[in-house]
Write an enzyme that holds these catalytic residues in place. Sequence first.
Site, PDB file in Angstrom:
ATOM      1  N   GLU A 136       3.404  18.001  -4.550  1.00 17.29           N
ATOM      2  CA  GLU A 136       3.335  17.469  -2.893  1.00 17.29           C
ATOM      3  C   GLU A 136       2.963  18.596  -1.677  1.00 17.29           C
ATOM      4  O   GLU A 136       2.428  18.249  -0.909  1.00 17.29           O
ATOM      5  CB  GLU A 136       4.638  17.022  -2.710  1.00 17.29           C
ATOM      6  CG  GLU A 136       5.106  15.714  -3.354  1.00 17.29           C
ATOM      7  CD  GLU A 136       4.346  14.552  -2.860  1.00 17.29           C
ATOM      8  OE1 GLU A 136       4.514  14.359  -1.733  1.00 17.29           O
ATOM      9  OE2 GLU A 136       3.616  13.893  -3.849  1.00 17.29           O
ATOM     10  N   SER A 405     -14.218 -19.921  -9.302  1.00 16.70           N
ATOM     11  CA  SER A 405     -14.602 -20.997  -7.952  1.00 16.70           C
ATOM     12  C   SER A 405     -13.682 -21.235  -6.936  1.00 16.70           C
ATOM     13  O   SER A 405     -13.754 -21.975  -6.310  1.00 16.70           O
ATOM     14  CB  SER A 405     -14.655 -22.144  -8.901  1.00 16.70           C
ATOM     15  OG  SER A 405     -16.269 -22.271  -9.513  1.00 16.70           O
TER      16      SER A 405
END
Length: 761
Positions: A136, A405
Amino acid sequence: MTLPGSFQSVATQAFRSDETPGDASQLTVQQPPQQQLAPTVTVRRGFLSRLKLKYRLAFGAGVLCTGLLMLTFAVMMVYYTVVFPDPLAIRNTAHAPLVRILARDGSTLTERGAPREYVSLDQLPKVVPAAVVATEDRRFFDHYGVDPVGMIRAMFANLRAGRFAQGGSTLTQQLAKNLFLTQDRTLTRKVAELGLALWLEVRLSKSEILELYLNQVYFGGGAYGIEAASRRYFDKSARELTLPEAALIAGLLKAPSKYSPAASPGAARARARVVISKMFDAGFISEAQETQALAQTLVFNEQKMAKASVDSGYVVDYVLEQVEAITGGNDTDLVVETTIDKTLQRRAQEIVADSLAQKGTALGASQAAVAVLDGDGGIRALVGGRDYAHSQFNRAIKAKRQPGSAFKPFVYLAALERGMSPATVANDAPITIGGWSPKNDKNEYVGPITLRRALAQSVNTVAVRLNQDIGRGTAADLAERLGVKSELREGPALALGTSEVTLLELAGAYTAFSNGGDVVEPHVIVRVATAAGRVLFESKPPTHTRIAEADRLGALNDMLNAAVVYGTGRRAALADQPVAGKTGTTQDFRDAWFIGYTSHLTAGVWVGNDNGKPMNRATGGTLPAEIWKQVMRVAHEGLTPEPLPGTVIGNADADAADFGINPLVPASTATRPPRVVEAKEDQQVMPQRDAQARPGVSQTLAANASGPSASAKNHPADEIDEAFVSRAISGTPGEVKTATGTAPNVAPAGQSGFLSFTSWW
C-alpha cells in the site's frame, strides 16, 4: 514493537571540512615590480539585482506563496488540534458497526457487524505490517504523510492507462479519510485530507499511525480492522496470522470486493502471491521465505464467510459495499432502508437454484443471475448466482458478458427515431462486411421483412443493416444515454451484442422502455441513518431525465411485445400482463439472456458458465425466458394489468398475418379483445401488417434481393457466428438461400403464450 531494520529508511550525510591549508607562498603570485598595477575595486551586484524585473517579480511571488502556505499549514495544525479528538482515543472505543438492513416493507432483511477487538502493533506478527506497507505504501517510513514521489508516479501511470488505474494516497492519508472525512471526491475533501495527513504525522509516531490504520480500515465482507478480517477469513486471531495469510489480507485493501475470498477465492489467492512478491522486492522477507510462502495453500473459513442467508447473501453484500462508500467505514451503528422485496428476493433465489437443478445439467449451464427493477430503478431483487454459500461472486453486477441480440433494441429504437416504423420493410439477405458475414439460424433468409417481424424473430442481417443506416456510433450513444456504462466497442458487429455489459446495467437501460422513456440509475439504498435516527444519506427523488426518442417507445414496445407473443421470447409470456422483451444468445451458446418488462417492472436473466464454456444449445428463449416468467409471476401478484407505454389494442389477425401463421383464436370470434400491441402513432397507416400486401409501405432497406416473404419459415436467430470486424459495412448481397416449406395452420410449440397473454382483457 520494534519494526524490522528494513523498515527504517533514515538517510544521513555529514558535511566535513578536512582540507589542510597550503603554503601561503603557493597561494600568492608574485608579479614583477614593473608589471604590478594599482589595485582596482570591483563592486559586486546582488543576485536579484542582476535578474530582469519579471524574474524578480516571479521570485518574490514564489517567496510570498511559500510564506502563505506555511502560515496556512500552521493555522490548519492549530485548527485540527482544537476540532478533532485525540486519534489514539479510538483504541478503547473501536468496534465494527452493527448494520441492520431493512426490506422495502420495513422488515429486517439481515444484520451484520459485531464488536471487534483492538490489536496493538506489538501483538501482531511482523509480517502483517510488512505486507501492508509493501503493497500500500512502500515509502511509508520515508515521507511525512504526503508522498510527492508516489503522486507523480500514480499520475504517469494513470496517463499511460488512459484511466484511473493507480492512486497516490499514503497510508496516513487513507487513515485521515477513514477517521475524519467522507468519501466525496471533491477538491475540498482532498485538500482537507492532505492537511489532516500532515497533522497526524505531527501528532503521532509512524508506529501509532500504522497501528490505527490496521485496526480501522475496511477489509470487505463487513470486516473492519485486521482482527475482524482475520477471524472472518481464517477463523483465527490476527496474532496468529502466517505470512501467506497476512499477504492475502493486505491484498484486500486494493479492492475488498474484487479480491475477497468470499467473492472469488482464486482472485484472492492470486492477489496474495502478488503481495508476497512485493514484500520480497521491498526487502521485508528473504528469498527462502518468499519461496516457502508461495508454496503454501491458503485454507479459508467457508462457514463464517457464508454466514449470510442463502437467499439474501448477494444483495446484502451489495448493500454493504454501497454503505461503505456512503459512510466511509464510520463506526456508528446503522439502519439501512432498501428497495428489496423480501419475498421476491427469497423466491427469485429459489427459482434460480431449482431451475438450474432441473435443467442446468442437460443444457450445460451451471450459473444464472437475476435482477428485478421498478420503474424508478429501485432494485426489488438481485440474485448473483446459483448458491451464495458455494460462490459469493455476484454475477448480476460484476460479471461482464456479451448480451448478443439483447442489444438489438437500441439499434431499432434509433432506427425508429430516424423515421422508420414497425411496418418498414427491410431485406433479410446475406451481406458482406469486408470478409465478415453475419448469419441467421441455419443460414436461412426470407427477403423482404418488416422491422417488427425482424426484431421479434431476431434476424441478424436486418439488425446489421439498420446499424449501418442509422450511422456509426448512434446505437452505442443511445445505450450509454440509457445507462450502459461498460465500454461499447463500435463496429458492425456491435448490433449483434459483441461488447460486454453487466446484467444490472442492461436491465436498467430497458427500464426506460417500460416507464415511458425516463432514464434511471439502478439503486438499492433508500436511506441510511444512525441507530439514534440521524440521517446520513437519503436517495434523491427521480429526476425524470427523458431520452429524446421517448415518443417512439410505443412503436418499440409494440415490436418487443411481438417478440414475446410470436418471436423468440414466447416462453416469457404472462397470463395477465402485457409483456415486452428480447432474447440474447452469444456465439457458441456461451451466454443466454432474456431482458423483459411490463408496465410495472423490468427484469433481466442471464444463464451461462463462469469459465465461458459453451452450453448445449441453450438460447435466451429457453431457460432464461422460463426463469424470467417464474420470477415475474411472483413479482406481479396483486398488481393490476396495464398496457405498455404508447400502445393500444391491436388486431390479432393482422398480427398473425405478418408472421405467416394463423392466430389460435380468430379475432372475429374471440370472446375477448386481442392483446395490446400496436403503437398509437402507427395504427392509422397499418390497417394490416402483411408487407407484401402493401407495396407502398414506408421505406425498403436494401431491396435488391429476392426470396419468399411472410409465408416463410420462422427462424429465431440469436447466434453470432463470426469474429468481430471493425470496418464499416459495405457489402453486396450475394446468393440468397431461402427458407423452404410453408407455415402450418396450427400454432407452433410455445404459442400458448398468445392465449394466456390476452386473457386479461
